[in-house]
Enzyme design. Structure first.
Site, short mmCIF file in Angstrom:
data_model
loop_
_atom_site.label_atom_id
_atom_site.label_comp_id
_atom_site.label_asym_id
_atom_site.label_seq_id
_atom_site.Cartn_x
_atom_site.Cartn_y
_atom_site.Cartn_z
N ASP A 207 -37.37 70.11 -12.72
CA ASP A 207 -38.05 70.55 -11.50
C ASP A 207 -39.46 69.95 -11.42
OD1 ASP A 207 -39.34 72.06 -9.49
OD2 ASP A 207 -38.11 73.82 -9.93
N HIS A 297 -31.38 69.03 -1.64
CA HIS A 297 -32.81 69.35 -1.72
C HIS A 297 -33.66 68.10 -1.97
CE1 HIS A 297 -36.31 71.89 -2.57
NE2 HIS A 297 -36.57 71.07 -3.59
#
Lengths: 386, 166
Positions: A207, A297
């Site tokens: 992330d 995403h």
């Protein structure tokens, strides 16, 4: 050697005389034959607040406050906090510390201070784009985690240092401001062999890969304001995002990877082999389908899909327990020079179509301006308040 | 704290007295550094006409320096105090000659130790206030500080002992 560094660290952090301590530096440096130990004491001084342009801390706490003072009082609080921050980041007890042994050097303590939009009613000159975000379609905001006039973010290598620093800073703020919400989080940015890594959220995804690299013009342009009166500052969006781990776990690995457009193993784009490979947004599989899906995403948040808009984002994992019930999530932190210009268009787009929305729910939202850094003898927010 | 600082000081002195001593001497003598100053609020204290200021002094130079006096517009009388054993009792008294900061070392003014006593206060001091404090040193330097007032968190007796023992 450690002892010398500690001694010097104390004198070197002093507010008064850089020139004065210069003499001591010379004497120490000429004598050094043993290798320097790795210091984890981070100087609080700089052009920018020093907790910003670095990875997420291992342990962190964010505290938002409701301010109950005037402009002069805010100035006193900032001077008070600055002297606390100078001491605590150096591993010294804050002045008047009731548990001085909990202040320990070499713990990588950083303290970042922010002002919510309402504070600029006192100071005037609100930084461009600093407004509360509109409520998104998928948001389920709770007042418990939203808003705030002041922000403190304390990070360190371990939770004891964080908790101690936060306790002192809240105690000293008592005449001026009351805590509104507190969020505790953690992040692991160290790999199996001690190497620095991007780190993973609790879905297991790498992330933060898409961030601009520290020290590049791209990073500087993304993060630092050049606005008069706020030059060297930045803004911070704090979003508390609940992750539904149970329904996420029901997916197959390939479904999980399609939702993001990256491989779980390395964080590489589905069109590449290494984490930092560039996304190939045009690539199609044997059936003619886009390899990185339209609603993935990674595609939706990519700067090429957002008219070049970028953000610098960090995450802190969180867990919140009520009895035996655990909620898991991510404290999403985004830095940008201008929230309305950079972050909001991106958020709006993600809210509309991001595949991840099915497993994520934003339950808190707040925005802050982080004033520029300070030098010895100066205090945080001085340029905005004096 | 004092013991720790003395231990830390030893390698520092060895370094300074090594082969680079001549060059070291050419560096102009640096002045005292003042850090971590705070004044204890009178809110909640038994006697609200007096309080104390605490701070840390660092002397990076190679000659001893003394804090010789302090003044503040908020107090009619300001004295440098020490805690000392006298006739088997810990007493607070004015420190003759001022507070010494040895060469290459620190001196901490802290609750239970040396402190700056602010007496005949012209107003009560509450947490969040700021008070001006001027320090004068034996090297003829003066430091003008703006010192935060912090909450009263320890027993008053720690720096202002009751005259009788139980």
């Amino acid at each position: 050697m450690t002892t010398r560094r500690q001694f010097f660290g104390y004198a070197g952090a002093a507010a008064a005389g850089a020139a004065a301590t210069g003499g001591a530096v010379v004497a120490l440096a000429k004598d050094s034959t043993t290798p320097e130990p790795v210091s984890r004491t981070i100087s609080p001084y700089g052009e920018h607040q020093v907790g910003i342009a670095r990875g997420a801390p291992a342990s962190a706490e964010l505290v938002a406050f409701r301010l109950a003072t005037d402009r002069a009082g805010l100035g006193r609080l900032m001077r008070l906090w600055t002297s606390d921050i100078v001491a605590l980041t150096d591993g010294r007890p804050a002045p008047g510390d009731t548990a001085p042994e909990l202040a320990v050097p070499n713990k990588g303590v950083t303290v970042t201070v922010g002002f919510g939009p309402r504070v600029f009613d006192l100071t005037g000159q609100k930084p461009r784009g600093l407004d509360d975000l509109p409520v998104m379609k998928h948001d389920r905001l709770q007042t418990t985690w939203s808003g705030g006039d002041l922000l403190l973010m304390v990070g360190a290598d371990d939770a004891v240092s964080v908790v101690h620093a936060v306790r002192r800073l809240i105690a000293d703020a008592k005449p001026f401001a009351t805590p509104l919400w507190r969020q505790t989080g953690f992040w692991d940015s160290t790999g199996a062999n001690g190497e620095p890594v991007t780190g993973r959220n609790l879905f297991g995804q790498v992330d933060g890969t898409g961030n601009p690299a520290f020290g590049t013009p791209e990073f500087d342009d993304t993060v630092w304001s050049t606005e008069d009166g706020f030059r060297g500052g930045t803004t911070l969006v704090v979003r508390r995002i609940r992750l539904n781990l149970d329904t996420w776990d029901e997916l197959t690995r390939s479904e999980q990877e399609r939702a993001v457009g990256r491989k779980l193993s390395t964080g590489a784009p589905l069109t590449g082999t290494a984490e930092h490979d560039e996304l190939d947004l045009e690539a199609r599989d044997a059936d003619g389908r886009l390899v990185i899906a339209r609603n993935a995403h990674a595609r939706l948040s990519h700067h090429s899909e957002n008219d070049g808009r970028r953000i610098f984002r960090k995450g802190l994992n969180y867990v919140h327990d009520t009895g035996a019930t655990r909620e898991s999530g991510l404290i999403f932190l985004s830095h940008q020079a201008d929230i309305a210009g950079q972050f909001l268009p991106l958020l709006t787009r993600l809210d509309a179509v991001d595949a991840l929305n099915e497993w994520t729910t934003t339950i808190g939202s707040a925005v802050f301006a982080l004033p520029p850094g300070f030098q010895p003898g100066e205090w945080i927010g001085q340029s905005l308040l004096s | 704290m004092k013991t720790k600082l003395l231990l830390l000081l030893v390698p520092f002195l060895l370094g300074a007295c090594g082969s680079n001593a001549t060059q070291e001497a050419a560096v102009s003598t640096p002045g005292i550094l003042v850090e971590d100053a705070w004044v204890r609020a009178t809110t909640g204290a038994k006697d609200t006409t007096m309080t104390a200021a605490f701070l840390s002094l660092t002397n990076p130079g190679d000659t001893e320096v003394k804090l010789t006096s302090a003044t503040s517009p908020i107090a009619a009388v300001v004295q440098l105090h020490e805690m000392a054993m006298q006739d088997g009792k810990m007493v607070m008294r004015e420190k003759p000659g001022g507070i010494t900061v040895p060469a290459g070392s620190h001196t901490h003014l802290s609750p239970g130790g040396d402190h700056i006593m602010l007496m005949s206060l012209k107003q009560p001091l509450k947490p969040g206030d700021e008070v001006p404090l001027t320090l004068k040193f034996s090297d003829n330097t003066t430091h003008d500080l703006k010192v935060p007032v912090k909450a009263f968190t320890e027993e008053e007796e720690h720096y202002h002992p009751t005259p009788s023992t139980k």
